[in-house]
Design a protein around this motif. Sequence first.
Motif, PDB file in Angstrom:
ATOM      1  N   CYS A   1      -7.254   5.222  -2.931  1.00  0.00           N
ATOM      2  CA  CYS A   1      -6.986   4.467  -1.714  1.00  0.00           C
ATOM      3  C   CYS A   1      -8.221   3.713  -1.246  1.00  0.00           C
ATOM      4  O   CYS A   1      -9.309   4.292  -1.125  1.00  0.00           O
ATOM      5  CB  CYS A   1      -6.504   5.410  -0.618  1.00  0.00           C
ATOM      6  SG  CYS A   1      -6.206   4.583   0.960  1.00  0.00           S
TER       7      CYS A   1
ATOM      8  N   HIS B   1       0.846  -1.202   0.000  1.00  0.00           N
ATOM      9  CA  HIS B   1       0.000   0.000   0.000  1.00  0.00           C
ATOM     10  C   HIS B   1       0.877   1.246   0.000  1.00  0.00           C
ATOM     11  O   HIS B   1       0.575   2.229  -0.698  1.00  0.00           O
ATOM     12  CB  HIS B   1      -0.918  -0.009   1.219  1.00  0.00           C
ATOM     13  CG  HIS B   1      -1.996   1.023   1.147  1.00  0.00           C
ATOM     14  ND1 HIS B   1      -2.961   1.034   0.165  1.00  0.00           N
ATOM     15  CD2 HIS B   1      -2.257   2.118   1.938  1.00  0.00           C
ATOM     16  CE1 HIS B   1      -3.772   2.061   0.346  1.00  0.00           C
ATOM     17  NE2 HIS B   1      -3.358   2.739   1.410  1.00  0.00           N
TER      18      HIS B   1
ATOM     19  N   ILE C   1       0.165   3.259  -3.325  1.00  0.00           N
ATOM     20  CA  ILE C   1      -0.819   4.307  -3.076  1.00  0.00           C
ATOM     21  C   ILE C   1      -0.342   5.355  -2.081  1.00  0.00           C
ATOM     22  O   ILE C   1      -0.290   6.549  -2.379  1.00  0.00           O
ATOM     23  CB  ILE C   1      -2.145   3.692  -2.557  1.00  0.00           C
ATOM     24  CG1 ILE C   1      -2.702   2.657  -3.553  1.00  0.00           C
ATOM     25  CG2 ILE C   1      -3.166   4.798  -2.280  1.00  0.00           C
ATOM     26  CD1 ILE C   1      -3.112   3.222  -4.892  1.00  0.00           C
TER      27      ILE C   1
ATOM     28  N   ASP D   1      -1.702   8.807  -3.356  1.00  0.00           N
ATOM     29  CA  ASP D   1      -2.836   8.814  -4.287  1.00  0.00           C
ATOM     30  C   ASP D   1      -4.117   8.498  -3.526  1.00  0.00           C
ATOM     31  O   ASP D   1      -4.724   7.430  -3.692  1.00  0.00           O
ATOM     32  CB  ASP D   1      -2.604   7.799  -5.406  1.00  0.00           C
ATOM     33  CG  ASP D   1      -1.420   8.162  -6.280  1.00  0.00           C
ATOM     34  OD1 ASP D   1      -1.191   9.367  -6.496  1.00  0.00           O
ATOM     35  OD2 ASP D   1      -0.728   7.247  -6.760  1.00  0.00           O
TER      36      ASP D   1
END
Length: 211
Positions: free
Chosen positions: A199, A184, A188, A195
């Motif tokens: 998410c 993650h 992201i 971002d």
Amino acid sequence: MRITKAVKQQMLALLEEAYHNTTTALHYSTPFELLIAVILSAQCTDVRVNMITGRIFPRYNTPEAMLELGQEALKTLIRDCGLFHSKARNILATCEILCARFQGRVPETKEELMVLPGVGRKTANVLISQLFHIPAIAVDTHVFRVANRMALAKGKTPLEVEEGLMKAIPKNKWSEAHHWLIWHGRKICKARRPDCAFCCVQELCPSAATF
């Protein structure tokens, strides 16, 4: 939103759904290869480490072979890796200990692993989790950042975050959750510009509104 235990469980469930089949990005085929790859990965991307190990492991994938290679030759092979001077020194010192104390095998306990030069708590946690399936949470920069931003575990040090995550995550999920948080963070929840629009935990994350 107050980040309660129930909210943390919701966030973890969403992360598990998104990253349930993830594992380490490092390439290896033996415990010794993973040990060397993780030592090399300090302040270096996994992509770069895989390039380096791709040219080392076909010939030097045992402690004995690595010792025969020698420090200067090893430094040449890993020169495009950050901190290559100290890493070469640590790798060869580790190989000497493996041969002298562990019959050339990678030890299976955190305490024994942390005797090896270049192996700290994070590296030891990676190894016992990945190689020996012992529940552990290794807190690298991605895990540290994501855990703090999501308030899964607040802390100023990796150890504080590790201890917080161990409380928030069921023990049988520790090793898996380690990978969810890493991926993650890579995909992201990036360091400079996360971002958030993409998410999976945006609606629950207390930091989403700050970016």
